[in-house]
Design a protein around this motif. Structure first.
Motif, mmCIF file in Angstrom:
data_model
loop_
_atom_site.group_PDB
_atom_site.id
_atom_site.type_symbol
_atom_site.label_atom_id
_atom_site.label_comp_id
_atom_site.label_asym_id
_atom_site.label_seq_id
_atom_site.Cartn_x
_atom_site.Cartn_y
_atom_site.Cartn_z
ATOM 1 N N ARG A 125 -56.505 23.883 32.965
ATOM 2 C CA ARG A 125 -55.574 22.639 33.434
ATOM 3 C C ARG A 125 -54.220 23.515 34.022
ATOM 4 O O ARG A 125 -53.004 22.940 33.791
ATOM 5 N N ILE A 126 -54.376 24.676 34.760
ATOM 6 C CA ILE A 126 -53.148 25.212 35.104
ATOM 7 C C ILE A 126 -53.576 25.629 36.637
ATOM 8 O O ILE A 126 -54.565 26.548 36.725
ATOM 9 N N ASP A 127 -52.599 25.506 37.593
ATOM 10 C CA ASP A 127 -52.993 26.051 39.021
ATOM 11 C C ASP A 127 -51.580 26.903 39.416
ATOM 12 O O ASP A 127 -50.638 26.927 38.547
ATOM 13 N N SER A 128 -51.981 27.657 40.700
ATOM 14 C CA SER A 128 -50.716 28.474 40.721
ATOM 15 C C SER A 128 -50.591 28.543 42.138
ATOM 16 O O SER A 128 -51.068 27.674 42.937
ATOM 17 N N TYR A 129 -49.985 29.529 42.846
ATOM 18 C CA TYR A 129 -49.440 29.629 44.256
ATOM 19 C C TYR A 129 -50.291 29.307 45.413
ATOM 20 O O TYR A 129 -50.280 28.185 46.073
ATOM 21 N N GLY A 130 -51.713 29.861 45.234
ATOM 22 C CA GLY A 130 -52.728 29.715 46.336
ATOM 23 C C GLY A 130 -53.328 28.237 46.132
ATOM 24 O O GLY A 130 -53.164 27.884 47.502
#
Length: 267
Positions: free
Chosen positions: A88-93
């Motif tokens: 349940r964690i996303d980043s820049y892309g």
């Protein structure tokens, strides 16, 4: 030189070696269990997206790969510190793809103004991110190198404990940096967190360290080793080391951010 350690400010007492921060190059390392809230008609799965990192006005603008690298490093540290957030964690892309053509404008405006403008909060909501919260980080242009007071330890004479032929002297140099963290609710656009993190939080600092001997002249040995020809051999001219790198200091701050997130954001 024993580099990149944590030390208590003011005492110089060595605490521990700072672990190298894990970082990723793609949000693929942070898979979602499905149910995206967006045009496809899914739902928010909770969790957090680390959108981007910028340098505040007054410092050189970060390149795209630097913004991506820092955001991915923070996301990785959050995952390490909070295993329950896995999936349940996303980043820049992911965030840059969801915002599409508006992404560059959002980044530049955030760097310029220090917060999301109302129109960009609306853009964030309309982009329908699958995470409930969006983290944005800005790095202060302040970059200080501090030489900490030397730490001195007397070494007793082997035949007379009341005397000391020499002292061990530890020289430490710290780098001080500060970042600001803002977190926004992606459903209603409200800011739910505004907090500053520094590399000196908790009275500790990341330092580079160099140790040498300083002879006191309490014996014939000390008199000999204090001679000009032996000073370099015995460390009499030991100086302060260079400060830790900016990247290493920021890695430590990313750890502080990961460990300091409120429960409602990291759960």
């Amino acid at each position: 030189m024993n580099a990149k350690t944590l030390s208590t400010i003011g005492t110089g007492r060595l605490l521990c070696t700072l672990a190298i921060a894990v970082f990723c190059t793609s949000c693929a390392l942070f898979p979602s269990p499905g149910g995206e809230h967006g045009a496809a008609g899914g739902r928010i799965t909770g969790g957090l997206a680390v959108g981007f990192v910028v340098n505040q006005s007054g410092a050189k603008k970060l390149k795209d790969f630097e913004r991506r690298r820092y955001a991915d490093q923070i996301a990785a540290q959050i995952l390490l510190a909070n295993p329950a957030i896995d999936g349940r964690i996303d980043s820049y892309g992911y965030v840059s793809r969801r915002l599409g053509s508006a992404f560059s404008d959002v980044v530049d405006a955030y760097r310029r103004n220090g917060s999301l403008e109302p129109r960009h909060r609306a853009t964030m909501v309309e982009s329908k991110l699958r995470r409930r919260y969006l983290m944005l980080v800005s790095i202060s242009p302040v970059d200080e190198k501090v030489q900490m007071p030397p730490v001195v330890q007397a070494v007793p004479h082997k035949n007379n404990g009341q005397l000391a032929d020499y002292e061990l002297v530890r020289y430490q140099t710290a780098r001080i940096k500060t970042v600001e963290v803002q977190v926004y609710d992606t459903v209603n656009g409200r800011r739910v967190l505004l907090e500053e993190f520094s590399s000196t939080d908790g009275g500790k600092a990341v330092v580079n360290e160099r140790t040498g001997k300083r002879y006191k002249g309490n014996s014939l040995l000390a008199a000999v080793t204090n001679s000009l020809g032996n000073k370099l051999r015995y460390g009499g001219n030991v100086s302060y080391p260079e400060a830790p790198s900016t990247a290493h200091t920021l890695n430590y701050i990313w750890q502080l951010i990961a460990e300091g997130l409120p429960q409602r954001i990291r759960s």
